[in-house]
Design a protein around this motif. Sequence first.
Motif, short mmCIF file in Angstrom:
data_model
loop_
_atom_site.label_atom_id
_atom_site.label_comp_id
_atom_site.label_asym_id
_atom_site.label_seq_id
_atom_site.Cartn_x
_atom_site.Cartn_y
_atom_site.Cartn_z
N MET A 1 1.00 -0.65 0.07
CA MET A 1 -0.06 -0.15 0.07
C MET A 1 0.84 0.94 -0.21
N HIS B 1 -0.09 3.59 -2.79
CA HIS B 1 -0.35 5.11 -3.02
C HIS B 1 0.89 6.54 -3.04
N GLU C 1 -11.00 -2.41 6.48
CA GLU C 1 -10.32 -0.75 5.58
C GLU C 1 -10.97 0.51 5.87
N THR D 1 -9.83 3.60 7.56
CA THR D 1 -9.68 4.93 6.08
C THR D 1 -10.62 5.97 6.95
N HIS E 1 -1.91 11.01 8.78
CA HIS E 1 -2.67 11.48 7.09
C HIS E 1 -2.54 12.79 6.82
N HIS F 1 0.10 3.16 5.49
CA HIS F 1 -1.27 3.47 6.30
C HIS F 1 -1.25 2.64 7.09
#
Length: 277
Positions: free
Chosen positions: A147, A151, A218, A222, A242, A255
């Motif tokens: 990821m 990303h 997820e 998120t 983030h 992540h």
Amino acid sequence: MVASQHHGGQYWRLFREETSWYNEMLLSVVLPGDWWRSLPHLVQSWLRNCIGVYLMYFSIGFIWCFVIYHWKQHAYVPKDSIPAVEAMKKQILVASVSMPFYTVLPTVYEYMIESGWTHCFFHITDVGWPMYLVYLALYLIFVECGMYWVHRELHHIKPLYKHLHAVHHVYNKENTLSPFAGLASHPVDGILLAMPHVVAPFLFPTHFRTNIALLFMEAMWTANIHDCIHGKVWPVMGAGYHTIHHTTYRHNYGHYTIWMDYLFGTLQKPEDIFKED
């Protein structure tokens, strides 16, 4: 070897029976009548995944927003950082359009598992608890590495950013980020970011239920990393990190943890930003 080679057809039928049970458990509760029972198994699974993601997205989003913006008002988020209702409505719209497409991935993935194409195993006792934990660690490491690079390349390959990832990065200030922003992406963007979850079981043994649970968790993760609340739980890549990613575009691609950013020089700590301020 893959599951079907190890155990034969009787073994991988366990996976289809499991997903059929998931379908029965959710669809019989949320849909009126029995019309859905005549649909092909693959379509039932997509319908279940789609409805399940919508339920998770809205329940988690509304509960999270109620707690941090109303019940614990200003305890976690400064007043000038609370997103406008209109901003959240736009995030909900983008996510709602994308979710039916997102759920194609786990649906096809379940079909491949049911067909015995992966290294998934059904019972933890098939490998024993020590190896289950080893395989889980390998899975999480692979997902974290995968990821990070997906990303990062979605930022560095300009056509991918312009046509895919930029949809998510219109939310580039604290007062535009909310738990609803987590799934507000171009559907192909979301599928690409989730691919490491799907690729891992083709490389090494993976427990089916654990894999499915982590894939759908997820939605919760998120929501968490887009609420702008810096939890200060090292080495977790939480919302503090983030949020920096959404404002600088060149930091904190990781992540779950900060390790990949630390190793490849893309880590920006929230504490460093506070010192600058």
